[in-house]
Motif scaffolding. Structure first.
Motif: not given
Length: 124
Positions: A1-3, A13-26, A28-32
């Motif tokens: 299971q991975v959450q 605004q247009a032209g800007d930068s943004l970084r999204l993050s996705c935190a995973a639990s479990g 076996t994350f490294s296997r996906y």
């Protein structure tokens, strides 16, 4: 299971930068294999990119190639989406997803695990 839990969305605004993050639990994350999708109002879901369990890029959509970069930190069990030179048409809800197998077909990849999404709005 991975959450999966996304964060980092917002109004930019247009032209800007943004970084999204996705935190995973479990453990076996490294296997996906992990990917980012987006869905804009009234439009279908779009796969932006996929990285292998090792971090190797498996797929990158032409629509964002050169502007968006996906990376994976197995030690932090976190997936990132770095978005540069944002455009109003990038406005969407962004989702991360995980699956044990990459079938090589961006239109038919159906991950088993999904985050709840984070909204990105780009103003002109």
């Amino acid at each position: 299971q991975v959450q999966l839990v996304e964060s980092g969305g917002g109004l930019v605004q247009a032209g800007d930068s943004l970084r999204l993050s996705c935190a995973a639990s479990g453990r076996t994350f490294s296997r996906y294999h992990m990917g980012w999708f987006r869905q804009a109002p009234g439009k279908g879901r779009e796969l932006l990119g996929v990285v292998a369990w090792s971090g190797l890029s498996l797929y990158s959509a032409d629509s964002v190639k050169g502007r968006f970069t996906i990376s994976k930190d197995n030690a932090k069990t976190t997936l990132y989406l770095q978005m540069n030179s944002l455009k109003p048409e990038d406005t969407a809800n962004y989702y991360c997803a995980a699956h044990a197998v990459w079938n090589g077909d961006p239109k038919r990849w159906e991950p088993a695990y999904w985050g709840q999404g984070t909204q990105v709005t780009v103003s002109s």
